[in-house]
Write a protein that holds these residues in place. Structure first.
Motif, PDB file in Angstrom:
ATOM      1  N   ILE A  75      34.513  20.876  13.709  1.00 41.65           N
ATOM      2  CA  ILE A  75      35.475  19.837  13.331  1.00 41.65           C
ATOM      3  C   ILE A  75      36.613  20.472  12.528  1.00 41.65           C
ATOM      4  N   ASP A  76      37.849  20.141  12.880  1.00 40.41           N
ATOM      5  CA  ASP A  76      39.008  20.708  12.182  1.00 40.41           C
ATOM      6  C   ASP A  76      39.323  19.986  10.873  1.00 40.41           C
ATOM      7  N   HIS A  77      39.264  18.647  10.900  1.00 42.18           N
ATOM      8  CA  HIS A  77      39.598  17.830   9.738  1.00 42.18           C
ATOM      9  C   HIS A  77      38.522  16.765   9.569  1.00 42.18           C
ATOM     10  N   LEU A  78      38.061  16.589   8.341  1.00 41.94           N
ATOM     11  CA  LEU A  78      36.953  15.672   8.087  1.00 41.94           C
ATOM     12  C   LEU A  78      37.357  14.559   7.124  1.00 41.94           C
ATOM     13  N   VAL A  79      37.016  13.327   7.492  1.00 39.94           N
ATOM     14  CA  VAL A  79      37.190  12.165   6.624  1.00 39.94           C
ATOM     15  C   VAL A  79      35.842  11.857   5.982  1.00 39.94           C
ATOM     16  N   VAL A  80      35.834  11.786   4.670  1.00 40.45           N
ATOM     17  CA  VAL A  80      34.615  11.469   3.914  1.00 40.45           C
ATOM     18  C   VAL A  80      34.821  10.119   3.225  1.00 40.45           C
ATOM     19  N   PRO A  81      34.124   9.076   3.651  1.00 36.55           N
ATOM     20  CA  PRO A  81      34.361   7.730   3.115  1.00 36.55           C
ATOM     21  C   PRO A  81      33.632   7.452   1.802  1.00 36.55           C
ATOM     22  N   ASN A  82      33.824   8.345   0.838  1.00 44.05           N
ATOM     23  CA  ASN A  82      33.218   8.164  -0.483  1.00 44.05           C
ATOM     24  C   ASN A  82      33.981   9.051  -1.451  1.00 44.05           C
ATOM     25  N   LEU A  83      34.712   8.431  -2.368  1.00 45.40           N
ATOM     26  CA  LEU A  83      35.583   9.202  -3.259  1.00 45.40           C
ATOM     27  C   LEU A  83      34.800  10.160  -4.147  1.00 45.40           C
ATOM     28  N   THR A  84      33.725   9.678  -4.771  1.00 47.97           N
ATOM     29  CA  THR A  84      33.021  10.519  -5.745  1.00 47.97           C
ATOM     30  C   THR A  84      32.389  11.740  -5.099  1.00 47.97           C
ATOM     31  N   LEU A  85      32.079  11.669  -3.814  1.00 45.27           N
ATOM     32  CA  LEU A  85      31.496  12.822  -3.145  1.00 45.27           C
ATOM     33  C   LEU A  85      32.497  13.971  -3.030  1.00 45.27           C
ATOM     34  N   HIS A  86      33.794  13.652  -3.023  1.00 42.61           N
ATOM     35  CA  HIS A  86      34.810  14.706  -2.940  1.00 42.61           C
ATOM     36  C   HIS A  86      34.730  15.652  -4.135  1.00 42.61           C
ATOM     37  N   GLU A  87      34.366  15.138  -5.284  1.00 42.52           N
ATOM     38  CA  GLU A  87      34.254  15.980  -6.478  1.00 42.52           C
ATOM     39  C   GLU A  87      33.204  17.067  -6.259  1.00 42.52           C
ATOM     40  N   THR A  88      32.097  16.710  -5.626  1.00 39.89           N
ATOM     41  CA  THR A  88      31.046  17.684  -5.325  1.00 39.89           C
ATOM     42  C   THR A  88      31.471  18.638  -4.225  1.00 39.89           C
ATOM     43  N   LEU A  89      32.149  18.123  -3.195  1.00 43.79           N
ATOM     44  CA  LEU A  89      32.559  18.964  -2.069  1.00 43.79           C
ATOM     45  C   LEU A  89      33.509  20.076  -2.501  1.00 43.79           C
ATOM     46  N   GLU A  90      34.183  19.882  -3.623  1.00 51.36           N
ATOM     47  CA  GLU A  90      35.089  20.912  -4.119  1.00 51.36           C
ATOM     48  C   GLU A  90      34.336  22.150  -4.610  1.00 51.36           C
ATOM     49  N   HIS A  91      33.013  22.022  -4.775  1.00 49.44           N
ATOM     50  CA  HIS A  91      32.182  23.151  -5.190  1.00 49.44           C
ATOM     51  C   HIS A  91      31.625  23.920  -3.996  1.00 49.44           C
ATOM     52  N   ILE A  92      31.959  23.495  -2.782  1.00 55.23           N
ATOM     53  CA  ILE A  92      31.399  24.075  -1.571  1.00 55.23           C
ATOM     54  C   ILE A  92      32.512  24.700  -0.731  1.00 55.23           C
ATOM     55  N   THR A  93      32.196  25.841  -0.112  1.00 57.24           N
ATOM     56  CA  THR A  93      33.109  26.396   0.884  1.00 57.24           C
ATOM     57  C   THR A  93      32.857  25.641   2.175  1.00 57.24           C
ATOM     58  N   MET A  94      33.792  24.770   2.526  1.00 54.61           N
ATOM     59  CA  MET A  94      33.613  23.880   3.670  1.00 54.61           C
ATOM     60  C   MET A  94      34.080  24.545   4.967  1.00 54.61           C
ATOM     61  N   PRO A  95      33.382  24.284   6.075  1.00 54.34           N
ATOM     62  CA  PRO A  95      33.788  24.839   7.368  1.00 54.34           C
ATOM     63  C   PRO A  95      34.884  24.017   8.049  1.00 54.34           C
TER      64      PRO A  95
END
Length: 223
Positions: free
Chosen positions: A77-97
């Motif tokens: 997937i090139d671009h991902l929509v995550v329908p939960n704002l607070t989860l974005h804070e955690t995703l910033e700690h991960i190297t996302m593909p």
């Protein structure tokens, strides 16, 4: 032949995920007419493996997101929509593909476009008081205000009712009145997916819905 951009949607809570899909399809059909539906890949995960650790049990969230990251890698997937704002804070700690269609980044861009530098957060109790959004906005010289404690309690209770599909017409009317009150003095930022579900106002200089920003950006990548 150039590969087309692939947009993905992470399926979390059932109502919020359905809301995103319906909105994506509706806006895409409005643009493309006919029987158009928004082309995307949906990675539906067991929200119960995530929700007990939201908003801020980061280590547990990171552990439970590992299989999700593997699945994202395999889906390309090139671009991902995550329908939960607070989860974005955690995703910033991960190297996302994949690139995250980030609601905070989009919101800051929109505020600069409207030349607005004062906002009031309308979201979960956690989001309205945590440092995550405050730091992001204040770094951009945007002043952040909170609703009164009484209104915060009303908003958070409504958020929970929407999650359980228990909101009433009276709740919706009260929510619209509350938005009008805070729009009088600043730009209202709707930063909770459940509240986006019941929001009836399009994005404008006095009201910005983070979920709608994500949806609009996803549409722009496919048009």
């Amino acid at each position: 032949m150039t590969r087309k951009t692939t947009v993905g949607l992470l399926g979390l809570g059932s109502r919020s995920t359905v809301f995103y899909l319906e909105k994506l399809n509706a806006l895409y059909q409005e643009l493309n007419k006919g029987y158009s539906t928004f082309p995307c890949l949906v990675l539906n995960i067991d929200f119960n493996s995530i929700n007990p650790y939201l908003p801020d049990k980061t280590s547990d969230l990171l552990h439970n997101l590992k299989p999700v990251i593997k699945d994202l890698e395999s889906l390309a997937i090139d671009h991902l929509v995550v329908p939960n704002l607070t989860l974005h804070e955690t995703l910033e700690h991960i190297t996302m593909p994949t690139r995250i269609i980030h609601p905070v980044t989009l919101c800051i861009e929109r505020l600069h476009f409207y030349k607005k530098n004062k906002v009031t957060l309308i979201g979960s109790q956690y989001t309205m008081n945590a440092n995550y959004l405050f730091k992001a906005f204040e770094k951009e010289q945007i002043t952040v205000e909170r609703p009164t404690l009484k209104d915060q309690n009303v908003i958070d209770a409504l958020r929970k009712k929407v999650y359980n599909s228990q909101e009433t017409e009276g709740d919706l009317l009260g929510f619209r009145r509350l938005l009008e009150t805070y729009k009088a003095n600043s730009t209202v930022i709707i930063c909770c997916t459940e509240l986006s579900v019941i929001n009836s106002e399009p994005n404008n200089a006095q009201s910005i819905d983070m979920a709608l920003l994500q949806i609009e950006q996803a549409i722009s990548l496919k048009t």
